[in-house]
Design an enzyme around this catalytic site. Structure first.
Site, PDB file in Angstrom:
ATOM      1  N   GLY A  94      -4.563  -1.086  11.393  1.00  0.00           N
ATOM      2  CA  GLY A  94      -5.377  -1.098  10.187  1.00  0.00           C
ATOM      3  C   GLY A  94      -4.511  -0.691   9.011  1.00  0.00           C
ATOM      4  N   GLY A  96      -2.975   1.531   7.111  1.00  0.00           N
ATOM      5  CA  GLY A  96      -2.682   2.951   7.184  1.00  0.00           C
ATOM      6  C   GLY A  96      -2.071   3.522   5.927  1.00  0.00           C
ATOM      7  N   LYS A 117      -0.075  -0.780  -2.062  1.00  0.00           N
ATOM      8  CA  LYS A 117       0.658  -0.425  -0.852  1.00  0.00           C
ATOM      9  C   LYS A 117       1.405   0.885  -1.096  1.00  0.00           C
ATOM     10  CE  LYS A 117       3.901  -2.571   2.437  1.00  0.00           C
ATOM     11  NZ  LYS A 117       4.676  -3.795   2.718  1.00  0.00           N
ATOM     12  N   ASP A 256       0.337  -8.884  13.405  1.00  0.00           N
ATOM     13  CA  ASP A 256      -0.307  -8.319  12.219  1.00  0.00           C
ATOM     14  C   ASP A 256       0.454  -8.673  10.950  1.00  0.00           C
ATOM     15  OD1 ASP A 256       1.380  -6.335  13.753  1.00  0.00           O
ATOM     16  OD2 ASP A 256       1.338  -5.330  11.817  1.00  0.00           O
TER      17      ASP A 256
END
Length: 485
Positions: A94, A96, A117, A256
């Site tokens: 996920g 993080g 980010k 991912d």
């Protein structure tokens, strides 16, 4: 919000469709404010493309927003849940250290994710601090914008803000937040996560959202999920072919890190080839060479097979039929990739038409390059046998000249095609490191801005870029990149 922030509208137009999906796919989560946000790099041209007021954002208001200390009106911040096969091993993951502020609608109607980010801890941080350091955020900005200028589908970078805080990694480093712009952040790993929840309606909702967002032309398809899978496969085949054609190595092709939009995403230990070698690995964490330059097509197909597995319940109610359909789609990848790769490589050689011997002609040149440790970019930019008095290269050059003569287009047209298909300048690893070192260690962002300017026009022969065409003095295999987390 501060009064100045509220009173200076900057053009945001949020419509957050992902946040209207079932909440198992995300968690409402706000960025963690930073001590002293300072805007050090701002992409004014991208802001203008998005319909934003670049003049308003290029300053304190932008620093406050892009640092996560203020939320623009209409945003609905969330952390997205996803999973992933990381170096082949499945993990629940996920966001993080990232927050999706929301989806901005441009004046032309494009829907773009706006993500911070390095914006602090979320429920998916798994013990991490949720922060990012300046070097990796600048690297993503530089490489993503370089890829965009090369014409390769990619996420974009809107801003980098320093936080005034220190981040502990192997050493103490300055913190930063990157603003990433993407067609979406829906990944192969997003579907892997949904599948693990064993909720068919959740999976169906995610698939419908993805289809409507990225493949609206399939709305009338009698087999929309199968056709979406095929469309995703074709986009990835095209994308990976483009990577190879400019010598790009992603470095960490976990599931991912594969966006279903067909954009390059997550610029961690990425780099470009200097000397041509299919086994090249720059990533410090890729000890087995899983994501080496030449392995990228096979890894893409492996990742897509994981996506196909998640879609099986939507492909057909009969498991055997669903599996057969999925396998058939995945088995199309090699031929799709080969077609995209050959088309791009023909262009690099100035070839407009197709000939059965083209693949051998291309392969022989690449073999010569590998055997002689030739520079990938410079070799294609100047296919001149006089540069290297080598019998094999001179023989190849004669075959190439004969092949050029077998097409109706003029020599001038062939040269133009070559020069618009083979860049003169790429983000050379040593030049990237020089610019990052100046910024991170000395607080001098001039070299980063100069590098960005050079990389914005990669197909020209601008004399100012001459120093950026020289291969790395580090030598073959000496360069390493790091993940940054």
């Amino acid at each position: 919000m501060s009064s100045d922030f509220n009173n200076r509208p900057s053009g945001w137009n949020f419509d957050n469709s992902y946040a209207r999906l079932p909440q198992d796919l995300f968690t409402a989560s706000a960025p963690v404010p930073v001590r002293d946000p300072q805007l050090v790099i701002f992409n004014s041209s991208l802001a203008e493309e998005m319909g934003l007021d670049a003049e308003v954002l290029d300053g304190n208001i932008g620093a406050t927003l892009f640092g996560g200390n203020e939320i623009p009106e209409g945003a609905r911040p969330i952390a997205q849940a996803y999973a992933g096969h990381q170096f082949g091993h499945f993990t629940m993951l996920g966001d993080g250290r990232a927050i999706l502020l929301g989806e901005h609608r441009t004046p032309e109607g494009r829907r773009l994710d706006v993500q911070l980010k390095g914006s602090g801890r979320t429920v998916y941080s798994r013990g991490g601090d949720g922060r990012a350091t300046l070097g990796p955020m600048l690297r993503e900005y530089v490489i993503s914008e370089a890829m965009h200028a090369l014409g390769i589908p990619t996420t974009r970078s809107l801003a980098v803000v320093t936080t005034g805080e220190q981040v502990q990694r192997q050493e103490i480093l300055p913190g930063a937040v990157l603003t990433r712009i993407a067609a979406s952040h829906i990944r192969v790993g997003t579907f892997e996560y949904a599948t693990r929840l064993e909720d068919l309606e959740l999976l169906r909702a995610l698939a419908e959202h993805t289809r409507q967002r990225h493949f609206p032309g399939l709305s009338e398809s009698p087999a929309p999920h199968l056709d979406m899978l095929r469309a995703i496969i074709d986009r990835q085949a095209s994308l990976i072919a483009k990577w190879l054609q400019v010598g790009f190595i992603h470095g960490v092709m976990n599931t991912d890190n594969m966006a279903l939009s067909g954009e390059t995403i997550d610029y961690g230990p990425c780099a470009f080839l200097d000397t041509y070698d299919t086994h090249t690995v720059f990533s410090s964490i890729d000890h087995q060479g899983r994501y080496a330059y030449g392995n990228q097509p096979q890894i893409a197909q492996w990742n897509l097979a994981r996506l196909a597995e998640t879609l099986l319940p939507l492909l057909d109610t009969d498991p055997d039929v669903a599996l057969s359909l999925a396998k058939g789609a995945i088995e199309e990848f090699p031929s799709l990739f080969r077609a995209h790769w050959l088309a791009g490589m023909r262009a690099k050689l100035g070839l407009f038409n197709e000939h059965p011997e083209d693949e051998k002609l291309i392969g022989d040149l690449l073999s010569w390059m590998q055997n002689h440790q030739a520079d990938f970019t410079n070799t294609f930019r100047s296919l001149d046998p006089a540069v290297c008095q080598d019998d094999h290269l001179m023989d190849w050059h004669q075959r190439w000249k004969i092949r050029l003569g077998e097409q109706s287009q003029s020599a001038a047209s062939a040269i133009k095609l070559m020069r618009t298909s083979s860049p003169s300048v790429i983000a050379r690893n040593h030049k990237v490191e020089e610019a990052l070192e100046a910024a991170v260690i000395h607080g001098n962002f001039g070299p980063v801005k100069t590098l960005l300017q050079i990389l914005s026009d990669p197909y020209s022969d601008n004399q100012e870029a001459e120093a950026y065409r020289v291969p790395s003095p580090l030598g073959r295999g000496a360069y390493q990149t790091f993940c940054g987390t």
